[in-house]
Design a protein around this motif. Structure first.
Motif, PDB file in Angstrom:
ATOM      1  N   VAL A 146      10.601  -3.912  40.411  1.00 36.57           N
ATOM      2  CA  VAL A 146      11.545  -4.633  39.705  1.00 36.57           C
ATOM      3  C   VAL A 146      12.833  -4.708  39.316  1.00 36.57           C
ATOM      4  O   VAL A 146      13.409  -3.783  40.263  1.00 36.57           O
ATOM      5  N   LEU A 147      13.613  -5.525  39.894  1.00 32.59           N
ATOM      6  CA  LEU A 147      14.976  -6.082  39.568  1.00 32.59           C
ATOM      7  C   LEU A 147      16.126  -5.915  38.402  1.00 32.59           C
ATOM      8  O   LEU A 147      16.707  -5.069  38.842  1.00 32.59           O
ATOM      9  N   HIS A 148      15.083  -6.113  37.596  1.00 32.78           N
ATOM     10  CA  HIS A 148      16.367  -6.427  35.868  1.00 32.78           C
ATOM     11  C   HIS A 148      15.006  -6.291  34.524  1.00 32.78           C
ATOM     12  O   HIS A 148      14.160  -6.902  34.863  1.00 32.78           O
ATOM     13  N   GLY A 149      15.546  -5.051  33.852  1.00 32.57           N
ATOM     14  CA  GLY A 149      15.213  -4.966  32.498  1.00 32.57           C
ATOM     15  C   GLY A 149      15.493  -5.398  31.957  1.00 32.57           C
ATOM     16  O   GLY A 149      16.208  -5.119  31.728  1.00 32.57           O
ATOM     17  N   ILE A 150      15.370  -5.591  29.947  1.00 29.35           N
ATOM     18  CA  ILE A 150      16.213  -6.190  29.157  1.00 29.35           C
ATOM     19  C   ILE A 150      14.676  -5.771  27.873  1.00 29.35           C
ATOM     20  O   ILE A 150      13.884  -5.868  28.543  1.00 29.35           O
ATOM     21  N   VAL A 151      15.722  -5.579  27.034  1.00 32.09           N
ATOM     22  CA  VAL A 151      14.274  -5.784  26.056  1.00 32.09           C
ATOM     23  C   VAL A 151      13.721  -7.057  25.918  1.00 32.09           C
ATOM     24  O   VAL A 151      12.943  -6.928  25.429  1.00 32.09           O
ATOM     25  N   ASP A 152      13.955  -7.814  25.840  1.00 34.14           N
ATOM     26  CA  ASP A 152      13.200  -9.414  26.130  1.00 34.14           C
ATOM     27  C   ASP A 152      12.705 -10.091  27.346  1.00 34.14           C
ATOM     28  O   ASP A 152      12.436 -10.900  27.636  1.00 34.14           O
ATOM     29  N   SER A 153      12.838  -9.578  28.592  1.00 32.68           N
ATOM     30  CA  SER A 153      12.864 -10.150  29.821  1.00 32.68           C
ATOM     31  C   SER A 153      12.399  -8.770  30.660  1.00 32.68           C
ATOM     32  O   SER A 153      13.194  -7.965  30.826  1.00 32.68           O
ATOM     33  N   ILE A 154      11.796  -9.483  31.990  1.00 34.89           N
ATOM     34  CA  ILE A 154      11.942  -8.404  33.266  1.00 34.89           C
ATOM     35  C   ILE A 154      11.956  -9.189  34.453  1.00 34.89           C
ATOM     36  O   ILE A 154      10.588 -10.001  34.419  1.00 34.89           O
ATOM     37  N   GLY A 155      12.513  -8.849  35.090  1.00 34.47           N
ATOM     38  CA  GLY A 155      12.496  -9.835  36.500  1.00 34.47           C
ATOM     39  C   GLY A 155      11.977  -8.804  37.569  1.00 34.47           C
ATOM     40  O   GLY A 155      12.387  -7.481  37.773  1.00 34.47           O
ATOM     41  N   VAL A 156      11.177  -9.170  38.555  1.00 33.85           N
ATOM     42  CA  VAL A 156      10.734  -9.223  39.623  1.00 33.85           C
ATOM     43  C   VAL A 156      10.177 -10.002  41.386  1.00 33.85           C
ATOM     44  O   VAL A 156      11.000 -10.856  40.632  1.00 33.85           O
ATOM     45  N   THR A 157      10.481  -8.796  42.003  1.00 33.20           N
ATOM     46  CA  THR A 157      10.421  -9.884  43.039  1.00 33.20           C
ATOM     47  C   THR A 157       9.121  -9.018  44.591  1.00 33.20           C
ATOM     48  O   THR A 157       8.525  -7.824  43.502  1.00 33.20           O
ATOM     49  N   PRO A 158       8.816  -9.741  44.958  1.00 33.55           N
ATOM     50  CA  PRO A 158       7.251  -9.155  46.277  1.00 33.55           C
ATOM     51  C   PRO A 158       7.999  -7.188  46.777  1.00 33.55           C
ATOM     52  O   PRO A 158       8.824  -7.894  46.875  1.00 33.55           O
ATOM     53  N   ALA A 159       7.037  -6.339  46.227  1.00 32.67           N
ATOM     54  CA  ALA A 159       7.516  -5.343  46.641  1.00 32.67           C
ATOM     55  C   ALA A 159       7.022  -5.733  48.053  1.00 32.67           C
ATOM     56  O   ALA A 159       6.984  -6.641  48.707  1.00 32.67           O
ATOM     57  N   PRO A 160       8.214  -5.236  48.944  1.00 34.23           N
ATOM     58  CA  PRO A 160       8.359  -5.371  50.717  1.00 34.23           C
ATOM     59  C   PRO A 160       6.876  -4.315  51.715  1.00 34.23           C
ATOM     60  O   PRO A 160       6.287  -5.314  52.283  1.00 34.23           O
ATOM     61  N   ASP A 161       6.699  -4.202  50.682  1.00 27.96           N
ATOM     62  CA  ASP A 161       4.921  -2.932  51.224  1.00 27.96           C
ATOM     63  C   ASP A 161       3.468  -3.486  51.112  1.00 27.96           C
ATOM     64  O   ASP A 161       3.236  -3.144  51.517  1.00 27.96           O
ATOM     65  N   VAL A 162       4.192  -4.518  50.056  1.00 29.63           N
ATOM     66  CA  VAL A 162       2.567  -4.237  49.570  1.00 29.63           C
ATOM     67  C   VAL A 162       2.261  -5.995  49.924  1.00 29.63           C
ATOM     68  O   VAL A 162       2.739  -6.960  49.845  1.00 29.63           O
ATOM     69  N   PRO A 163       1.075  -6.449  51.182  1.00 30.60           N
ATOM     70  CA  PRO A 163       0.783  -7.738  51.332  1.00 30.60           C
ATOM     71  C   PRO A 163       0.936  -8.553  50.392  1.00 30.60           C
ATOM     72  O   PRO A 163       0.044  -8.052  49.091  1.00 30.60           O
ATOM     73  N   GLU A 164       0.767  -9.997  50.328  1.00 31.71           N
ATOM     74  CA  GLU A 164       0.724 -11.228  49.044  1.00 31.71           C
ATOM     75  C   GLU A 164      -1.468 -11.125  48.900  1.00 31.71           C
ATOM     76  O   GLU A 164      -1.009 -10.779  47.516  1.00 31.71           O
ATOM     77  N   PRO A 165      -2.274 -10.587  49.520  1.00 28.10           N
ATOM     78  CA  PRO A 165      -3.017 -10.874  48.911  1.00 28.10           C
ATOM     79  C   PRO A 165      -3.488  -9.992  48.380  1.00 28.10           C
ATOM     80  O   PRO A 165      -4.780  -9.587  47.083  1.00 28.10           O
ATOM     81  N   GLU A 166      -2.353  -8.724  48.335  1.00 26.06           N
ATOM     82  CA  GLU A 166      -2.985  -7.157  47.411  1.00 26.06           C
ATOM     83  C   GLU A 166      -1.846  -7.217  46.250  1.00 26.06           C
ATOM     84  O   GLU A 166      -2.309  -6.571  45.399  1.00 26.06           O
ATOM     85  N   ARG A 167      -1.207  -8.211  46.068  1.00 31.02           N
ATOM     86  CA  ARG A 167      -0.270  -8.375  45.317  1.00 31.02           C
ATOM     87  C   ARG A 167      -1.842  -8.953  43.836  1.00 31.02           C
ATOM     88  O   ARG A 167      -1.603 -10.103  44.128  1.00 31.02           O
TER      89      ARG A 167
END
Length: 292
Positions: A45-66
């Motif tokens: 999670v990069l950003h969170g406020i009342v009406d929204s959350i911004g996220v980016t892929p966790a660097p230690d989690v491979p894409e197939p596991e997301r």
């Protein structure tokens, strides 16, 4: 009906602070639950406020596991009984730092939507903008267009020097008197009667000029003006939009342009002082820089 912030507004006709606090308490719990679900799904999670959350892929989690974001949104929606939807993917998002300290301001950011083309001019839907000058109702059209041009330059080059170069070209036009004064009109909503203002701002000068012109404005109405001489006193600082507009204060609009540029460049660590130094071709030196 939405009344989240209004419940805590001091002048709300049907507000109640306890209701406002309860809404915030529920919102915080839902936000924390959503954050946990996203992190468990392989996202950071990069950003969170009342009406929204911004996220980016966790660097230690491979894409197939997301876990897919739309699946997480559906699970959170079912648990909270409030619909949460996946909005869009962004190539990048820039969070503006708070003006009074470190850290990002939750309500001031802009981001480039993935696979959305730019229109012929401006930003269109290609960039999501929140809180900065281009989004504010009282920003002169020329300043809003300038900021859009700076954001497009940043997106195309990812280079602060290129952004300053675009700013320099636009400032040259305003310094040469080549900008149509109609594009420099400031429009602000009047919040109280002119005699209730304590500080002599350009907006107050415009309200006093409107009274002098027998068109006094009441709270809730809009005052529209161009700054023609910020160093003057009284009514001479501005001209109302319906008057004959033939000139403007280039230095005042230059300062406003640099302020808008700071919003674009501050996520890269550049403040107004450094922007001015780069525009003038100078750099600030310290004593340490002269030590051998």
């Amino acid at each position: 009906m939405s009344c989240f912030g209004y419940q805590g507004f001091s002048n709300a006709k049907f507000g109640r602070i306890e209701c406002h606090e309860s809404i915030n308490a529920f919102a915080r719990e839902i936000l924390l639950d959503a954050k946990a679900a996203l992190e468990d799904g392989g996202w950071r999670v990069l950003h969170g406020i009342v009406d929204s959350i911004g996220v980016t892929p966790a660097p230690d989690v491979p894409e197939p596991e997301r876990r897919p974001l739309d699946a997480i949104a559906a699970a959170v929606s079912e648990a909270a009984r409030i619909e949460l939807e996946y909005e869009d993917a962004f190539d990048w998002v820039a969070f503006c730092p708070r003006r009074d300290g470190d850290g990002g301001a939750l309500t001031r950011y802009f981001g480039r939507r993935r696979d959305v083309a730019y229109p012929a001019s401006g930003l269109g839907d290609a960039v999501k903008v929140r809180g900065i000058e281009a989004r504010q109702d009282d920003t002169p059209p020329w300043i809003a267009r300038l900021q859009a041009a700076l954001i497009r330059t940043l997106d195309e080059t990812h280079d602060a020097a290129a952004v300053v170069g675009t700013l320099r070209r636009w400032l040259g036009r305003v310094a040469d008197g080549a900008v149509d004064p109609e594009a420099l009109i400031v429009e602000q909503r009047v919040s109280k009667h002119v005699e209730q203002y304590r500080h002599e701002t350009v907006t107050v000068a415009a309200l006093k000029r409107a009274t002098w012109k027998d068109c006094a404005l009441a709270p809730g109405q809009q005052v529209r003006y161009v700054v023609v001489d910020d160093d003057a006193t009284g009514l001479g600082r501005v001209r109302l939009a319906h008057e004959s507009l033939s000139g403007y204060d280039g230095d005042w609009y230059r300062a406003e342009a640099i302020r808008a540029a700071e919003s674009v460049l501050s996520p890269l660590g550049m403040d107004r002082g450094e922007i001015r130094e780069r525009l003038s071709g100078t750099t600030a030196a310290t004593l340490d820089s002269y030590q051998s």
